[in-house]
Write a protein that holds these residues in place. Structure first.
Motif, short mmCIF file in Angstrom:
data_model
loop_
_atom_site.label_atom_id
_atom_site.label_comp_id
_atom_site.label_asym_id
_atom_site.label_seq_id
_atom_site.Cartn_x
_atom_site.Cartn_y
_atom_site.Cartn_z
N SER A 223 0.82 -1.21 0.00
CA SER A 223 0.00 0.00 0.00
C SER A 223 0.86 1.27 0.00
CB SER A 223 -0.95 0.02 1.20
OG SER A 223 -0.22 -0.04 2.41
N LYS A 253 -4.65 -0.98 -2.81
CA LYS A 253 -5.68 -1.20 -1.81
C LYS A 253 -5.54 -2.58 -1.17
CE LYS A 253 -7.66 2.79 -2.48
NZ LYS A 253 -8.91 2.94 -3.23
N ILE A 256 -4.29 -2.12 2.26
CA ILE A 256 -5.39 -1.62 3.09
C ILE A 256 -6.30 -2.78 3.49
CG2 ILE A 256 -7.39 -0.10 3.13
CD1 ILE A 256 -4.79 1.44 3.14
N GLY A 280 0.72 5.54 8.93
CA GLY A 280 -0.26 6.07 7.99
C GLY A 280 -0.31 7.58 8.00
N LEU A 309 -3.70 6.95 0.73
CA LEU A 309 -3.55 5.64 1.35
C LEU A 309 -3.09 5.77 2.79
CD1 LEU A 309 -1.82 3.73 -1.59
CD2 LEU A 309 -4.15 3.39 -0.78
N MET A 313 -5.02 4.37 6.04
CA MET A 313 -4.29 3.51 6.96
C MET A 313 -4.34 4.05 8.38
SD MET A 313 -2.57 0.62 6.80
CE MET A 313 -1.86 0.43 5.18
N LEU A 344 -12.29 5.03 1.31
CA LEU A 344 -11.74 4.09 0.34
C LEU A 344 -12.62 4.06 -0.92
CD1 LEU A 344 -10.03 0.81 0.88
CD2 LEU A 344 -12.16 0.65 -0.37
#
Length: 804
Positions: A223, A253, A256, A280, A309, A313, A344
């Motif tokens: 990710s 993803k 994730i 993250g 991302l 996260m 997302l």
């Protein structure tokens, strides 16, 4: 229909692509490929009502029963959401590629084969309940994405970007596999569902933290989290449809998904919260800051993807805090998991459309360099509208879906203050502050992307092509995604009820028994609260910094490239490559005798060490047959012939002595009453000596200086070690037989079952029939090759003679 079978449908369809590519003629291959993700999306969409009520689907196909490995497809709210993204965005990407890729100039059969393999791999990742098969599909995504990124393989940067992405993600995958193995050891199962049920017990195990860290390495590399994000910008060398697919809804993803899926297993550890939320959030700020340094449209989007991302996260990390506090389901902390899944979905819509617009700009102007672009608003009005909607959604402005999830992101970060989860009153403040800073730079790079491309002064002299709007077919997919961006803003709770809540219930099963219990209502207005003032601050500060961007953007030039992570990776690769070359030059001498020395030395060391460590040196002479005078004479002759070979001054003497060694062995077979072996040995030795004499006759004469081979102590030591090792192995094996000799079996069955009287012949023809058949085949092939070479040489000589 079996869920396992559905996973492999894209791969099965890929088998027909090369055939269709040749037979479809003027029809674009993509029209056939489009049917695959579209049909899968419609099928999986029919499972929404059941999953919305908390239902699940399981399908299993045994693979390696002895190792307890099977393909287990598990469909719940989380896996169904990702499945719909994979197939839905996949269908739009294929539709976009039909108009983006020229069927006359591109190798479309390769492109769509790689794309379908990647689609199957992603479906396998998000639906696998078995850790080993999940890893299998995980690495298949790395391999297939490598092929997609390197699609234009004649370009150096495409090959470099593909290799870089595979090196980093495969490294993470191997680390993740180690974590999976530790999990299976701790829980006694490979099933993710069973591991989730054992989460409290697993958290007490000594391997728990090790497994946690290894799994996160896999998730962070895939990710593109800091410091592993460096592969994603280089992956932008892929065709734009690939970038839109891999980096908005699928490959990136996967990390994730892994964190979300394993949150119920690892969330009981504070280490998980710290690492996931901290890494993250830092990734979000880092990437959003450096996005403004980029001048390539896809480069800007690459860093923005890394930033987004990181945002998702960090929300998953904060969601893990809900496992440590009482009443989390009734507090603002519950927004973290919901915001992660909601954003997302939003990210897939606005980022997919932006990637497609970047491809359209490149396709219709011939460049992605933002310094050469500008003033395209009037020339490409539809593209500008889509880019504006996607960019403002990414910036977090209403009335676009990104505004809703961004507000929930701020709410989740502020909720940490309620629980003092870090045992220090000041630490929680850092999370909303860092989140706010990252959001400011997100606002800036969003405006930077759209207005520096479509607003400002048009520079036609800088463009390789005359700018114009894209054809309608190329605009369908980005327009559809932009429409979703606006539509979701007005119907967020419909998306929340059907897609988000089932996924949240899967991430936090200990908090919610059913998706119906996820009590979250999304709205655009929450009154005058802290989140609103933070948002106003983002707009004000971000707008001011964007307005003055040209005055301070040169500060990025002060950052030395010599200390960048990209430079570090490049130096490591060059260093390892140079070191490997220098090391290989040491042992790759080009002489067979050198390679034999390495092999024999290693073999001797390993075998002797194994015998020593296992105390296997057991020599027993009690059951050996007596040695007669004939054996002693023949052995002395054999040793003498061997020494003659080493000390001979001519090739003829060495060949005759070599034959004497073979004939001595044949005589031993005669004494040991093995006439078949003796006859075989005599025939082989006779032929070998004759062939050696014929071959050596044509070799050039050796000089007097080279007649005597110099004595080398190292070679002698290796030879002595091999001889001693094999002698010890033979004696030890004879002295401690773990089971009766197979010769007794042959004696009992050769005549009764095989119907033969000669034990050697029966073994060769019946018991080892296939082995003998393959040996004959090898000899036949070698004979055909020799005859072919002789005939070619004779033909060549005849041709030369005729020419003369």
């Amino acid at each position: 229909m079996s869920l396992v079978f559905l996973i492999f449908i894209p791969i099965l369809a890929a088998l027909f692509i090369p055939l269709l590519f040749k037979r479809l003629g003027q029809i674009h291959t993509g029209w056939f490929v489009l049917l695959v993700p579209a049909a899968l999306f419609l099928y999986y969409a029919t499972r929404l009502p059941s999953v919305m009520e908390g239902g699940t689907y399981v399908s299993e196909l045994s693979w390696i029963p002895s190792l307890d490995i099977a393909f287990v497809a598990y469909l719940d709210g989380l896996s169904l959401l990702f499945t719909l993204l994979i197939t839905g965005i996949g269908a739009l990407v294929v539709l976009y590629s039909i108009f983006y890729l020229d069927k006359h100039r591109e190798q479309l059969h390769n492109f769509y084969v790689y794309l379908l393999i990647f689609m199957s791999a992603m479906l396998g990742v998000v639906q696998s309940d078995h850790l080993i098969t999940l890893y299998l599909f995980w690495e298949l995504t790395s391999i297939s994405s490598f092929l997609l990124i390197a699609y234009w393989y004649t370009r150096d940067r495409s090959r470099f970007g593909a290799l870089k992405s595979m090196m980093i993600t495969v490294f993470g995958g191997l680390m993740m596999l180690g974590g999976f193995v530790l999990l299976s050891i701790m829980g006694g199962t490979y099933s993710i569902r069973e591991l989730i049920a054992q989460a409290p017990e697993l958290a007490q195990h000594d391997f728990f933290i090790w497994a946690l860290v290894l799994v996160l390495l896999g998730a962070f590399t895939k990710s593109a989290q800091f410091p592993f994000y460096i592969w994603l910008p280089d992956a932008m060398e892929a065709p734009t449809p690939v970038s839109a697919y891999l980096h908005s809804a699928t490959m990136v993803k996967a990390g994730i998904y892994l964190v979300a899926r394993l949150t119920p297993v690892f969330a009981l550890s504070e280490v998980w919260m710290w690492l996931v939320a901290g890494v993250g959030l830092f990734t979000m700020v880092w990437a959003s800051f450096f996005a403004l340094k980029q001048t390539d449209l896809k480069g800007i989007l690459a860093f923005s993807t890394v930033s987004q991302l990181g945002l998702i996260m960090s929300l998953l990390g904060v969601a893990a805090a809900a496992y440590h506090v009482e009443g989390a389901a009734d507090s603002y902390l519950k927004y973290a998991a919901f915001a992660a899944i909601f954003h997302l979905i939003n990210h897939a819509t606005f980022k997919g459309s932006l990637f497609m617009i970047a491809g359209i700009v490149d396709h219709e102007t011939g460049t992605r360099d933002i310094r050469k672009l500008g003033g395209l608003m009037s020339l490409m009005p539809v593209s500008f509208t889509v880019a504006l909607i996607g960019s403002l959604s990414m910036a977090g402005l209403p009335p676009f879906n990104g505004f809703l999830s961004k507000e929930m992101f701020l709410t989740a970060m502020l909720s940490l203050q309620e629980f003092n989860m870090f045992s220090m009153d000041v630490w929680w403040v850092l999370f909303p502050i860092i989140a706010w800073i990252g959001s400011v730079f997100t606002f800036i790079y969003s405006l930077y992307f759209v207005f520096h491309t479509f607003a400002g002064k048009h520079q036609p002299e800088q463009l390789p092509k005359k700018a114009h709007e894209a054809p309608i077919g190329m605009l369908i997919s980005p327009v559809f995604l932009a429409a979703l961006v606006v539509l979701i803003f007005f119907i967020p709770n419909l998306i929340g009820d059907w897609l988000v809540k089932p996924a949240v219930a899967a991430i936090q099963p200990f908090l919610y028994d059913s998706p119906q219990n996820v009590d979250i209502h999304v709205s655009a207005w929450h009154g005058f609260n802290t989140e609103l003032f933070m948002t106003l601050g983002i707009f004000a500060i971000g707008g001011l910094m964007f307005w003055t961007l040209r005055k301070w953007q040169h500060l990025y030039d002060l950052y030395p490239d010599a200390i960048s992570l990209n430079r570090l990776y490049d130096e490591m690769m060059l260093l390892s490559d140079g070191g490997a070359n220098r090391f290989s030059r040491i042992y790759m001498t080009g002489f067979i005798r050198s390679y034999l020395v390495y092999m024999f030395s290693f073999m001797t060391f390993i075998v002797l060490l194994t015998l020593f460590l296992n105390e296997a040196f057991q020599i027993d002479f009690s059951n050996l047959a007596p040695i007669g005078v004939y054996e002693i004479v023949i052995l002395l002759a054999l040793v003498g012939a061997t020494l003659t070979i080493l000390g001979s001054k001519s090739r003829l003497t060495a060949i005759i002595a070599l034959g004497a060694v073979g004939y001595s062995v044949a005589l031993l077979f005669v004494i040991f009453r093995a006439p078949d072996l003796a006859l075989t040995q005599l025939v082989i030795e006779t032929i070998s000596v004759a062939l050696f004499l014929l071959a050596f006759y044509h070799l050039p004469q050796i000089s007097r200086k080279e007649e005597r081979m110099k004595f080398r102590f190292g070679n002698a030591l290796v030879a002595l070690g091999v001889g001693v090792t094999m002698t010890l192995v033979a004696l030890s094996a004879h002295s401690q037989k773990a089971m009766p000799s197979i010769s007794e079996f042959y004696k009992e069955t050769v005549y009764k079952e095989a119907g033969g009287g000669n034990i050697v012949n029966v073994i060769l023809v019946d018991y080892r029939g296939f082995d003998t058949l393959f040996e004959i085949a090898v000899l036949g092939i070698a004979g055909i090759g020799i005859i072919t070479m002789i005939r070619l040489r004779l033909t060549k000589k005849e041709g030369q003679h005729e020419n003369k």
